[in-house]
Motif scaffolding. Structure first.
Motif, PDB file in Angstrom:
ATOM      1  N   MET A   6     -21.083 -64.239 -87.915  1.00  0.00           N
ATOM      2  CA  MET A   6     -20.270 -63.805 -88.317  1.00  0.00           C
ATOM      3  C   MET A   6     -21.184 -62.322 -88.926  1.00  0.00           C
ATOM      4  SD  MET A   6     -17.166 -64.695 -90.237  1.00  0.00           S
ATOM      5  CE  MET A   6     -16.317 -63.175 -91.027  1.00  0.00           C
ATOM      6  N   GLU A   7     -22.826 -63.429 -89.695  1.00  0.00           N
ATOM      7  CA  GLU A   7     -23.817 -62.237 -89.998  1.00  0.00           C
ATOM      8  C   GLU A   7     -24.652 -63.405 -89.022  1.00  0.00           C
ATOM      9  OE1 GLU A   7     -24.428 -63.481 -94.075  1.00  0.00           O
ATOM     10  OE2 GLU A   7     -22.185 -62.969 -94.166  1.00  0.00           O
ATOM     11  N   ASN A  12     -14.669 -60.027 -75.802  1.00  0.00           N
ATOM     12  CA  ASN A  12     -13.450 -60.365 -76.727  1.00  0.00           C
ATOM     13  C   ASN A  12     -13.261 -60.844 -78.315  1.00  0.00           C
ATOM     14  OD1 ASN A  12     -12.620 -58.078 -74.821  1.00  0.00           O
ATOM     15  ND2 ASN A  12     -11.741 -60.019 -73.105  1.00  0.00           N
ATOM     16  N   HIS A  13     -14.118 -61.543 -77.689  1.00  0.00           N
ATOM     17  CA  HIS A  13     -13.939 -62.738 -79.227  1.00  0.00           C
ATOM     18  C   HIS A  13     -14.916 -63.155 -79.889  1.00  0.00           C
ATOM     19  CE1 HIS A  13     -11.290 -64.955 -76.458  1.00  0.00           C
ATOM     20  NE2 HIS A  13     -11.982 -64.923 -75.967  1.00  0.00           N
ATOM     21  N   CYS A  14     -16.354 -62.045 -80.352  1.00  0.00           N
ATOM     22  CA  CYS A  14     -17.130 -60.988 -81.046  1.00  0.00           C
ATOM     23  C   CYS A  14     -15.994 -61.253 -82.446  1.00  0.00           C
ATOM     24  CB  CYS A  14     -18.105 -60.183 -80.715  1.00  0.00           C
ATOM     25  SG  CYS A  14     -18.939 -59.524 -81.631  1.00  0.00           S
ATOM     26  N   ASN A  15     -17.191 -61.426 -83.461  1.00  0.00           N
ATOM     27  CA  ASN A  15     -16.843 -61.980 -84.628  1.00  0.00           C
ATOM     28  C   ASN A  15     -17.845 -60.780 -85.623  1.00  0.00           C
ATOM     29  OD1 ASN A  15     -13.948 -61.931 -85.242  1.00  0.00           O
ATOM     30  ND2 ASN A  15     -14.686 -64.737 -84.768  1.00  0.00           N
ATOM     31  N   LEU A  16     -18.250 -60.923 -85.463  1.00  0.00           N
ATOM     32  CA  LEU A  16     -19.975 -60.550 -85.997  1.00  0.00           C
ATOM     33  C   LEU A  16     -19.914 -58.848 -87.034  1.00  0.00           C
ATOM     34  CD1 LEU A  16     -22.989 -60.718 -86.142  1.00  0.00           C
ATOM     35  CD2 LEU A  16     -23.573 -58.832 -84.575  1.00  0.00           C
ATOM     36  N   GLN A  17     -19.919 -59.080 -88.369  1.00  0.00           N
ATOM     37  CA  GLN A  17     -19.957 -58.072 -89.076  1.00  0.00           C
ATOM     38  C   GLN A  17     -20.956 -57.577 -89.502  1.00  0.00           C
ATOM     39  OE1 GLN A  17     -17.206 -60.151 -91.922  1.00  0.00           O
ATOM     40  NE2 GLN A  17     -15.538 -60.579 -90.751  1.00  0.00           N
ATOM     41  N   GLU A  18     -21.757 -58.024 -89.892  1.00  0.00           N
ATOM     42  CA  GLU A  18     -22.962 -57.503 -90.386  1.00  0.00           C
ATOM     43  C   GLU A  18     -24.600 -58.406 -89.509  1.00  0.00           C
ATOM     44  OE1 GLU A  18     -24.130 -58.593 -94.358  1.00  0.00           O
ATOM     45  OE2 GLU A  18     -22.188 -58.751 -94.600  1.00  0.00           O
ATOM     46  N   LEU A  19     -25.433 -57.599 -88.987  1.00  0.00           N
ATOM     47  CA  LEU A  19     -26.729 -57.093 -88.811  1.00  0.00           C
ATOM     48  C   LEU A  19     -28.073 -56.301 -88.971  1.00  0.00           C
ATOM     49  CD1 LEU A  19     -27.914 -57.866 -85.212  1.00  0.00           C
ATOM     50  CD2 LEU A  19     -26.838 -55.845 -84.319  1.00  0.00           C
ATOM     51  N   LEU A  40     -18.157 -54.897 -85.668  1.00  0.00           N
ATOM     52  CA  LEU A  40     -19.445 -54.491 -86.840  1.00  0.00           C
ATOM     53  C   LEU A  40     -19.277 -54.066 -88.094  1.00  0.00           C
ATOM     54  CD1 LEU A  40     -22.308 -55.529 -87.008  1.00  0.00           C
ATOM     55  CD2 LEU A  40     -22.931 -53.666 -85.563  1.00  0.00           C
ATOM     56  N   VAL A  41     -19.664 -54.136 -89.311  1.00  0.00           N
ATOM     57  CA  VAL A  41     -18.754 -53.202 -89.686  1.00  0.00           C
ATOM     58  C   VAL A  41     -20.603 -52.678 -91.287  1.00  0.00           C
ATOM     59  CG1 VAL A  41     -16.879 -53.563 -90.319  1.00  0.00           C
ATOM     60  CG2 VAL A  41     -18.545 -55.463 -91.898  1.00  0.00           C
ATOM     61  N   ARG A  42     -20.913 -53.688 -91.052  1.00  0.00           N
ATOM     62  CA  ARG A  42     -22.717 -53.359 -91.452  1.00  0.00           C
ATOM     63  C   ARG A  42     -24.146 -53.828 -89.916  1.00  0.00           C
ATOM     64  NH1 ARG A  42     -26.524 -56.127 -93.810  1.00  0.00           N
ATOM     65  NH2 ARG A  42     -28.290 -55.251 -95.399  1.00  0.00           N
ATOM     66  N   LEU A  43     -24.579 -52.541 -90.145  1.00  0.00           N
ATOM     67  CA  LEU A  43     -25.748 -52.485 -89.638  1.00  0.00           C
ATOM     68  C   LEU A  43     -27.303 -52.162 -90.263  1.00  0.00           C
ATOM     69  CD1 LEU A  43     -27.029 -52.646 -87.146  1.00  0.00           C
ATOM     70  CD2 LEU A  43     -26.399 -50.476 -86.531  1.00  0.00           C
ATOM     71  N   ASN A  44     -27.800 -52.288 -90.571  1.00  0.00           N
ATOM     72  CA  ASN A  44     -29.560 -52.114 -91.621  1.00  0.00           C
ATOM     73  C   ASN A  44     -30.399 -51.749 -89.558  1.00  0.00           C
ATOM     74  OD1 ASN A  44     -31.814 -51.991 -92.393  1.00  0.00           O
ATOM     75  ND2 ASN A  44     -32.001 -53.890 -93.817  1.00  0.00           N
ATOM     76  N   LEU A  45     -30.272 -50.704 -90.117  1.00  0.00           N
ATOM     77  CA  LEU A  45     -31.913 -50.272 -88.985  1.00  0.00           C
ATOM     78  C   LEU A  45     -33.215 -49.701 -89.840  1.00  0.00           C
ATOM     79  CD1 LEU A  45     -29.558 -48.825 -86.101  1.00  0.00           C
ATOM     80  CD2 LEU A  45     -31.024 -51.035 -86.117  1.00  0.00           C
TER      81      LEU A  45
END
Length: 113
Positions: free
Chosen positions: A26-27, A52-59, A84-89
């Protein structure tokens, strides 16, 4: 998963992520691994975000030497993945083209809601 500043490179990241079940991540904090570069985005897009099963919310890819090519890979994956709801670049070398690709992907996602 916290893999911050641990000296990861592309092949070691691929090995690490291939051993995970995408639905369990998830993170993911890969920040401060400048040797990763855009290969990190390719690995993440193909091993986690494309399932299809991805639950990654924060990267977190802060200071990972990501270029516009890498952002485009993430943006492409975002067209089909809404977890994905948070992406830090921060602290990467992303051009206006990379930002535009990301904005288009986010707009596309928003319009599908």
């Amino acid at each position: 998963w916290n893999l911050r500043a641990n000296g990861l490179n592309g092949p070691s990241l691929a090995t690490s992520l291939n051993s995970l079940r995408p639905e369990c991540v998830m993170e993911l904090d890969l920040s401060e691994n400048p040797q990763l570069g855009s290969i990190a985005c390719e690995v993440i897009a193909t091993t986690i975000l494309s399932t299809n099963h991805c639950n990654l919310q924060e990267l977190d890819l802060c200071n990972c030497n990501v270029k516009s090519r890498g952002v485009k890979l993430i943006a492409t994956a975002l067209h089909t993945n809404a977890s994905l709801v948070r992406l830090n670049l921060r602290r990467n070398s992303i051009t206006a083209n990379g930002v535009e690709e990301l904005c288009l992907a986010l707009t596309d996602r928003y319009e599908k809601l």
